[in-house]
Structure formats: structure tokens, C-alpha cells
Design an enzyme around this catalytic site. Structure first.
Site, mmCIF file in Angstrom:
data_model
loop_
_atom_site.group_PDB
_atom_site.id
_atom_site.type_symbol
_atom_site.label_atom_id
_atom_site.label_comp_id
_atom_site.label_asym_id
_atom_site.label_seq_id
_atom_site.Cartn_x
_atom_site.Cartn_y
_atom_site.Cartn_z
ATOM 1 N N TYR A 142 103.570 165.724 45.594
ATOM 2 C CA TYR A 142 104.108 167.045 45.902
ATOM 3 C C TYR A 142 104.242 167.919 44.652
ATOM 4 O O TYR A 142 104.378 169.138 44.751
ATOM 5 C CB TYR A 142 105.468 166.927 46.590
ATOM 6 C CG TYR A 142 105.425 166.333 47.984
ATOM 7 C CD1 TYR A 142 104.219 166.112 48.635
ATOM 8 C CD2 TYR A 142 106.588 165.997 48.647
ATOM 9 C CE1 TYR A 142 104.181 165.568 49.905
ATOM 10 C CE2 TYR A 142 106.558 165.459 49.924
ATOM 11 C CZ TYR A 142 105.355 165.238 50.547
ATOM 12 O OH TYR A 142 105.319 164.694 51.811
ATOM 13 N N LYS A 193 101.411 151.359 48.224
ATOM 14 C CA LYS A 193 100.062 151.143 48.768
ATOM 15 C C LYS A 193 99.206 150.551 47.647
ATOM 16 O O LYS A 193 98.156 151.078 47.277
ATOM 17 C CB LYS A 193 99.493 152.470 49.291
ATOM 18 C CG LYS A 193 98.211 152.307 50.117
ATOM 19 C CD LYS A 193 98.395 151.494 51.376
ATOM 20 C CE LYS A 193 97.089 151.456 52.184
ATOM 21 N NZ LYS A 193 97.145 150.478 53.287
ATOM 22 N N ASP A 226 101.892 150.924 55.287
ATOM 23 C CA ASP A 226 101.484 150.897 56.683
ATOM 24 C C ASP A 226 102.210 149.791 57.446
ATOM 25 O O ASP A 226 102.645 149.988 58.590
ATOM 26 C CB ASP A 226 99.960 150.765 56.816
ATOM 27 C CG ASP A 226 99.350 149.815 55.806
ATOM 28 O OD1 ASP A 226 100.071 149.277 54.953
ATOM 29 O OD2 ASP A 226 98.117 149.608 55.875
ATOM 30 N N ASP A 250 109.015 160.567 52.459
ATOM 31 C CA ASP A 250 109.076 161.703 53.373
ATOM 32 C C ASP A 250 108.698 161.265 54.788
ATOM 33 O O ASP A 250 109.375 161.582 55.776
ATOM 34 C CB ASP A 250 108.124 162.792 52.863
ATOM 35 C CG ASP A 250 108.299 164.120 53.577
ATOM 36 O OD1 ASP A 250 109.219 164.245 54.409
ATOM 37 O OD2 ASP A 250 107.503 165.035 53.303
ATOM 38 N N ASP A 254 111.475 160.050 58.194
ATOM 39 C CA ASP A 254 111.424 160.723 59.491
ATOM 40 C C ASP A 254 111.158 159.718 60.604
ATOM 41 O O ASP A 254 111.707 159.828 61.714
ATOM 42 C CB ASP A 254 110.335 161.805 59.492
ATOM 43 C CG ASP A 254 110.825 163.117 58.878
ATOM 44 O OD1 ASP A 254 111.914 163.110 58.274
ATOM 45 O OD2 ASP A 254 110.118 164.127 59.003
#
Length: 368
Positions: A142, A193, A226, A250, A254
Site C-alpha cells: 500500500y 506467502k 491461503d 486487510d 475482514d
């Protein structure tokens, strides 16, 4: 000692509506619990842009830096399409996080059995869930440069962003997560990851070394992002504290909010490193956004905003008893079937202000 200072930025959309109920709880803390706080409110968002050409009024950044905590409502909406991208970036909550050096974003997720009928999980899945995702919030994709959209010689467009982490950026958020895990069950899961991304390999290497050298008493595990997304839906109770990168945090936070039935239930805290006196900059906000589709209807859920105030009482004002009182008042209110439309289930939904009334009534009952 000087009075603690809280800056309040209601923002756009439903932000002012949910913050209004949160301020009512703040006032209750002042009168019923003796919390003497200097509260400074500033306008923030699209209406400020129409008047001044920026998203915030003069003095906001300076007051936020000087405050013990910032309580933020929401920003964004269709009107933002008319704001130049450079102005949006300069006035965004991302900039506020960067100015205050807020790198540790805390996102709690709790299995609230009182509203199990309104949650898309079986009761036995959510019962006992008490997770905290620590999201790195001041670096990563970001904030990475270069970024942009360019036109190629063949006429196609190409969008690009840069994912970068340096050792110290990983260490500082790892330290925050390890310290919090040490105060809970002593378990921390680091999410990356690393099977695909070099950044993920560095992340895992640094967190692993940091835990081994400085926090050997905390049980550290690693998980690919994942798999973590699946495990949060399959068996969220297995986790206590999780730490991960900006983008992964992020997304996962959620997803974890689904355990509570709605983003209207999801609070957050963003913290800086402590200074030499132990004081941190801090930003507290509900994560549901401005929700322009329900703005002005009086139906927004104020629980996430009120819970964010509870987090401020715990992490910025050193008043854990007040934080626990607010949280218990929320659970009691929900247990009585008093709910806004997003979590109503089979119950008759109440308005934003009625939910605030009910939480305040529960606070009066508990404060004996």
C-alpha cells in the site's frame, strides 16, 4: 499529570452517526467513571474538501500528533470520484497512519454467541473464538514505490505496485504481536506467502529469528495466507494472535469479521512504537467504512465504533476496567435481542440511537 487528550474525526457517510453514539459513551465515562478527558473534534472528509480543497481542516495533523488517541469514523463515498487523486492521497487515513507512524493495526474478532442466529457460521464454530489479527499498517504494497498506471507502446495500459518490506519494519510489528501474545495465551501465528514471494521468505525468516531470540516463551507457528483464510472459516478457535503483512491483514481481518456477522461489529486500533515515556500515537476506528447506501437513515450499527473506544481505554488510556465494562455492556445488549438491521436476524431491528440508548442503559446497570 495533564489531562489525556482525544481527537475525534467523525468523517464521511455513517461515520458521524456512529461516532455520535460513541461520544455519548465517552461522556458517560466522564460522569460515571471519572474519566477526565480533553476531547477535540475536527471535521474531516468530503464536506471539508468542498469548502477548503483538502480533506481535513488546519491543525488536524498537529492535534493528532499531540493527542493520546484519535477516534475516527469513516471516509469515502461516491463523491470522492470528484476529488483529485493527489488530494485523496494527501488526506487519506493511510496518510494519517503514516504521519503518526502507526504500524501495528489490531483487529479483534470474537465469537458472539448472543447473535449466533445472525452469523453465517454454526454456533459451535464461533463459540469461544477470541482472535486478534495484528496487521502491519505502515509499509508493504500500500505504500511501496514505484506505483502507477502507464500506457505501453502498443497502446495497452499497465498498472503496477511495489511490495517491499525491510527487516526493521517486520521486527517492529513482530515485537508488538509477540508482546500482545505474551499477555494472552502465549501463542502467535505468523501469516505469509513464503512459498511464492521473496518478501514472504524474508518475513518468515525475520519473525522466526525474532521469536527465537527475544520471545522464546511465546509459542510461534507459521501459516500460508491461503490456508489461513480457509482455517479462519473452518476452525477459527485454533488461533489467538496472528501477525501478517499490510495487504494480507486487510483481507484476513475482514474475513474474520464474518465470525461476528457484520463489519458493523468490527473495531480496530492502530498503534505506533512507544516513546521514551511509554506513550504511543494511536488511531481507533470501526472498519465498516462510510456505507453511503445507508447514510442518513439512522440504521448504522454503532457497536464497532463503541468497541473501538473500548480499545482506546485499554491501549491508550490504561483503563482496562472501563474497556471491559463497555464490552460487557455491548454483549448484554445483544443478548437481549437489541440489534441493528445488519445483525437483526429474526429480531426487530433498532435504530443507531436506540442501540446507543441500550448500551448506555447496560452501562448504568453494570456500574454498581
Amino acid at each position: 499529570m495533564s489531562r489525556p487528550k482525544l481527537v475525534i474525526l467523525p468523517g464521511d457517510g455513517v461515520g458521524p452517526e456512529v461516532i455520535a453514539e460513541t461520544v455519548r459513551v465517552l461522556r458517560w465515562l466522564e460522569t460515571a467513571r471519572g474519566f477526565d478527558c480533553e476531547a477535540i473534534e475536527h471535521p474531516y472528509g468530503f464536506y471539508v474538501f468542498k469548502e477548503l480543497g483538502t480533506l481535513y481542516s488546519p491543525g488536524v495533523i498537529e492535534d493528532a500528533r499531540a493527542a493520546d488517541a484519535v477516534l475516527f469514523g469513516a471516509m469515502g463515498g461516491p463523491d470522492y470520484d470528484d476529488i483529485p487523486p493527489a488530494v485523496r492521497r494527501q488526506g487519506s487515513v493511510l496518510r494519517l497512519r503514516r504521519e503518526l507512524k502507526l504500524f501495528a493495526n489490531l483487529r479483534p474478532s470474537r465469537g458472539i454467541v448472543e447473535i449466533a442466529d445472525a452469523v453465517p457460521f454454526k454456533r459451535e464454530v464461533i463459540d469461544g473464538v477470541d482472535n486478534l489479527i495484528v496487521r502491519e499498517a505502515n509499509a508493504g504494497i500500500y505504500f511501496g514505490e514505484p506505483r502507477g498506471i502507464e500506457t505501453l507502446p502498443n497502446g495497452f495500459e499497465r498498472g503496477f505496485n511495489t511490495l517491499v518490506y525491510e527487516t526493521d519494519q517486520i521486527e517492529r510489528v513482530a515485537r508488538a504481536a509477540f508482546e500482545i501474545a505474551r499477555t494472552r495465551t502465549g501463542r502467535l501465528c505468523s501469516v505469509d506467502k513464503s512459498n511464492v514471494l521473496e518478501v514472504g521468505q524474508l518475513w518468515r525468516k525475520v519473525v522466526d529469528r525474532f521469536g527465537r531470540e527475544e520471545f522464546p516463551d511465546v509459542e510461534l507457528s507459521h501459516m500460508l495466507v491461503d490456508n489461513c483464510a480457509m482455517q479462519l472459516a473452518r476452525n477459527p478457535r485454533q488461533f489467538d494472535v496472528l501477525v501478517t503483512t499490510n495487504m494480507f491483514g486487510d483481507i484476513l481481518s475482514d474475513a474474520a469479521a464474518a465470525i461476528m456477522g457484520s463489519l458493523g461489529m468490527a473495531p480496530s486500533a492502530a498503534l505506533s512504537a512507544p516513546d521514551e515515556n511509554g506513550r504511543r500515537n494511536a488511531l481507533y476506528e470501526p472498519v465498516h467504512g462510510s456505507a453511503p447506501d445507508i447514510e442518513g437513515q439512522g440504521i448504522a450499527n454503532p457497536v464497532a465504533a463503541v468497541w473501538s473506544l473500548a480499545l482506546a481505554m485499554r491501549y491508550s488510556f490504561d483503563r482496562p476496567d472501563d474497556a471491559g465494562l463497555i464490552e460487557q455492556a455491548m454483549w448484554n445488549t445483544l443478548g437481549k435481542g437489541i440489534r441493528t438491521a445488519d445483525i437483526a436476524g429474526d429480531f426487530e431491528p433498532v435504530s443507531t440511537s436506540a442501540m446507543g440508548d441500550a448500551i448506555l442503559a447496560e452501562l448504568d446497570t453494570l456500574n454498581v
